[in-house]
Design an enzyme around this catalytic site. Structure first.
Site, PDB file in Angstrom:
ATOM      1  N   SER A 177       1.066  -1.539   0.108  1.00  0.00           N
ATOM      2  CA  SER A 177       0.655  -0.107   0.116  1.00  0.00           C
ATOM      3  C   SER A 177       1.212   1.208  -0.387  1.00  0.00           C
ATOM      4  CB  SER A 177      -0.442   0.034   1.273  1.00  0.00           C
ATOM      5  OG  SER A 177      -1.271   1.215   1.826  1.00  0.00           O
TER       6      SER A 177
ATOM      7  N   TYR B  58      -2.103  -1.104  10.389  1.00  0.00           N
ATOM      8  CA  TYR B  58      -2.463  -1.536   8.822  1.00  0.00           C
ATOM      9  C   TYR B  58      -0.668  -0.866   8.136  1.00  0.00           C
ATOM     10  CZ  TYR B  58      -4.286  -1.233   4.192  1.00  0.00           C
ATOM     11  OH  TYR B  58      -4.113  -1.257   2.600  1.00  0.00           O
TER      12      TYR B  58
HETATM   13  P1  NAD Z   1     -11.641  -6.550   0.107  1.00  0.00           P
HETATM   14  O1  NAD Z   1     -12.369  -6.376   1.372  1.00  0.00           O
HETATM   15  O2  NAD Z   1     -12.690  -6.363  -0.839  1.00  0.00           O
HETATM   16  O3  NAD Z   1     -11.042  -7.811   0.024  1.00  0.00           O
HETATM   17  C1  NAD Z   1     -10.563  -8.830   1.003  1.00  0.00           C
HETATM   18  C2  NAD Z   1     -10.160  -9.893   0.670  1.00  0.00           C
HETATM   19  O4  NAD Z   1      -9.136 -10.721   2.095  1.00  0.00           O
HETATM   20  C3  NAD Z   1     -11.313 -10.389   0.899  1.00  0.00           C
HETATM   21  O5  NAD Z   1     -12.043 -11.254   0.102  1.00  0.00           O
HETATM   22  C4  NAD Z   1     -11.424 -11.926   2.222  1.00  0.00           C
HETATM   23  O6  NAD Z   1     -12.742 -11.356   2.254  1.00  0.00           O
HETATM   24  C5  NAD Z   1     -10.158 -11.867   2.087  1.00  0.00           C
HETATM   25  N1  NAD Z   1      -9.324 -11.602   3.619  1.00  0.00           N
HETATM   26  C6  NAD Z   1      -9.531 -11.308   4.544  1.00  0.00           C
HETATM   27  N2  NAD Z   1      -8.486 -11.743   5.762  1.00  0.00           N
HETATM   28  C7  NAD Z   1      -8.617 -12.975   5.119  1.00  0.00           C
HETATM   29  C8  NAD Z   1      -7.575 -14.532   5.801  1.00  0.00           C
HETATM   30  N3  NAD Z   1      -7.627 -14.533   7.007  1.00  0.00           N
HETATM   31  N4  NAD Z   1      -7.091 -15.194   4.582  1.00  0.00           N
HETATM   32  C9  NAD Z   1      -8.089 -15.057   3.206  1.00  0.00           C
HETATM   33  N5  NAD Z   1      -8.273 -14.074   2.527  1.00  0.00           N
HETATM   34  C10 NAD Z   1      -8.657 -13.551   3.752  1.00  0.00           C
HETATM   35  O7  NAD Z   1     -10.249  -5.146   0.103  1.00  0.00           O
HETATM   36  P2  NAD Z   1      -9.190  -4.645  -0.851  1.00  0.00           P
HETATM   37  O8  NAD Z   1      -8.807  -3.303  -0.872  1.00  0.00           O
HETATM   38  O9  NAD Z   1      -9.060  -5.287  -2.372  1.00  0.00           O
HETATM   39  O10 NAD Z   1      -8.163  -5.561  -0.607  1.00  0.00           O
HETATM   40  C11 NAD Z   1      -7.250  -6.262  -0.734  1.00  0.00           C
HETATM   41  C12 NAD Z   1      -5.763  -5.645  -0.240  1.00  0.00           C
HETATM   42  O11 NAD Z   1      -5.462  -4.430  -1.250  1.00  0.00           O
HETATM   43  C13 NAD Z   1      -5.326  -5.807   1.481  1.00  0.00           C
HETATM   44  O12 NAD Z   1      -3.999  -6.045   1.952  1.00  0.00           O
HETATM   45  C14 NAD Z   1      -5.719  -3.931   1.001  1.00  0.00           C
HETATM   46  O13 NAD Z   1      -4.829  -4.100   2.479  1.00  0.00           O
HETATM   47  C15 NAD Z   1      -5.300  -3.818   0.270  1.00  0.00           C
HETATM   48  N6  NAD Z   1      -4.958  -2.197  -0.911  1.00  0.00           N
HETATM   49  C16 NAD Z   1      -6.505  -1.848  -0.622  1.00  0.00           C
HETATM   50  C17 NAD Z   1      -6.125  -0.383  -0.855  1.00  0.00           C
HETATM   51  C18 NAD Z   1      -7.755   0.039  -1.444  1.00  0.00           C
HETATM   52  O14 NAD Z   1      -7.615   1.197  -1.363  1.00  0.00           O
HETATM   53  N7  NAD Z   1      -8.000  -0.916  -1.298  1.00  0.00           N
HETATM   54  C19 NAD Z   1      -5.056   0.411  -0.634  1.00  0.00           C
HETATM   55  C20 NAD Z   1      -3.992  -0.329  -0.632  1.00  0.00           C
HETATM   56  C21 NAD Z   1      -4.199  -1.608   0.017  1.00  0.00           C
END
Ligand code: NAD
Length: 259
Positions: free
Chosen positions: A141, A154
């Site tokens: 991130s 985080y």
């Molecule tokens: P999201 O909540 O839409 O998806 C996250 C997924 O991870 C879900 O399907 C959930 O079931 C799964 N998950 C959670 N805990 C888990 C576990 N213990 N084992 C297996 N699966 C698990 O979120 P997202 O925004 O798609 O995030 C995905 C990644 O991107 C994360 O690592 C997040 O930190 C990162 N990220 C997101 C953003 C943003 O703005 N959305 C920005 C930077 C980084």
């Protein structure tokens, strides 16, 4: 197609960013193992990939469960004969000030991001080393590189994933393994939609202000990064042909963070 004949594992790929990457990988010719907490959510993504003409399998894999991660990687190898790309993407968020944060909430966030990334890395590397190489990818991130208030676990976990990525780049080189970390800015997924009202409450401002004055304040154009933007970068990093690109953090954030 840029990922033809490659075998990929993506964790947390039932929805959000991981799902978009899984669908892009499928269109680019990779066989994709979609892992998520429940088989049902993983299967939904698999169905979408197969409907688009791709090949995929669903795995129920809690990334904090050592045995589930090892068993999931073993199932991929048994079905398809190897593993070329592994993306530690599963993640959660928790909004709280450090002085109010419970130890269990701290540990939960660290556990999913950092322990999960370690377990996926260890299982994948054993396979990649045995077969002569591969690509490790991490979903970091902008918070792998800088901090924001109310997100200490985080931010700490995402910085930790950057360190793990770099360590793997150094250790993996002699085994043909490259390792890079994707660092997105804000992307409208359930993870972000949930935190908008939470931040509005903590900061005493409207949800519109959280978006424009907190989340997108430092972008060059006030735009959210999209799941497609992140997926395109994930394809590029997986397809890159040499170890010239390893140990790198690549930021995709509309200029929020420049390095
Ligand atoms: P999201 O909540 O839409 O998806 C996250 C997924 O991870 C879900 O399907 C959930 O079931 C799964 N998950 C959670 N805990 C888990 C576990 N213990 N084992 C297996 N699966 C698990 O979120 P997202 O925004 O798609 O995030 C995905 C990644 O991107 C994360 O690592 C997040 O930190 C990162 N990220 C997101 C953003 C943003 O703005 N959305 C920005 C930077 C980084």
């Amino acid at each position: 197609m840029r990922l033809e004949n490659r075998i990929a594992l993506i964790t947390g790929a039932g929805r959000g960013i991981g799902r978009a990457i899984a669908e892009h990988y499928g269109r680019e010719g990779a066989r994709v193992a979609v892992a998520d907490l429940t088989l049902e959510s993983a299967q939904e993504a698999v169905d979408a990939i197969e409907q688009a003409g791709g090949t995929a399998m669903a795995l129920a894999m809690d990334v904090t469960d050592e045995h589930a991660v090892d068993a999931g990687v073993a199932a991929i190898v048994e079905k398809w004969g190897g593993l070329d790309i592994a993306l530690a993407n599963a993640g959660i968020q928790h909004i709280d000030a450090v002085h109010k944060l419970s130890f269990s909430d701290w540990r939960k966030v660290m556990n999913v991001h950092l322990d999960g990334a370690f377990l996926v890395t260890r299982a994948a590397l054993k396979q990649m080393y045995a077969s002569g190489g591969g690509t490790m990818l991490y979903m970091g991130s902008v918070h792998s590189l800088e901090a924001s208030p109310l997100k200490a676990p985080y931010v700490a976990a995402k910085h930790g994933m950057l360190g793990l990525c770099r360590a793997v780049a150094k250790e993996g080189a002699e085994h043909g393994v490259r390792s890079n970390i994707i660092c997105p800015g804000f992307v409208r997924t359930p993870l972000v939609d949930k935190q908008i009202p939470e931040q509005a409450k903590e900061l005493g401002m409207s949800e519109e202000d959280v978006i424009s004055k907190v989340m997108l304040k430092n972008t060059v154009d006030g735009e959210f990064t999209t799941v497609e933007d992140v997926a395109e970068l994930a394809v590029h990093l997986a397809a890159f042909p040499s170890a010239a690109l390893t140990g790198q953090s690549i930021v995709v954030s509309h200029g929020w963070h420049m390095q």
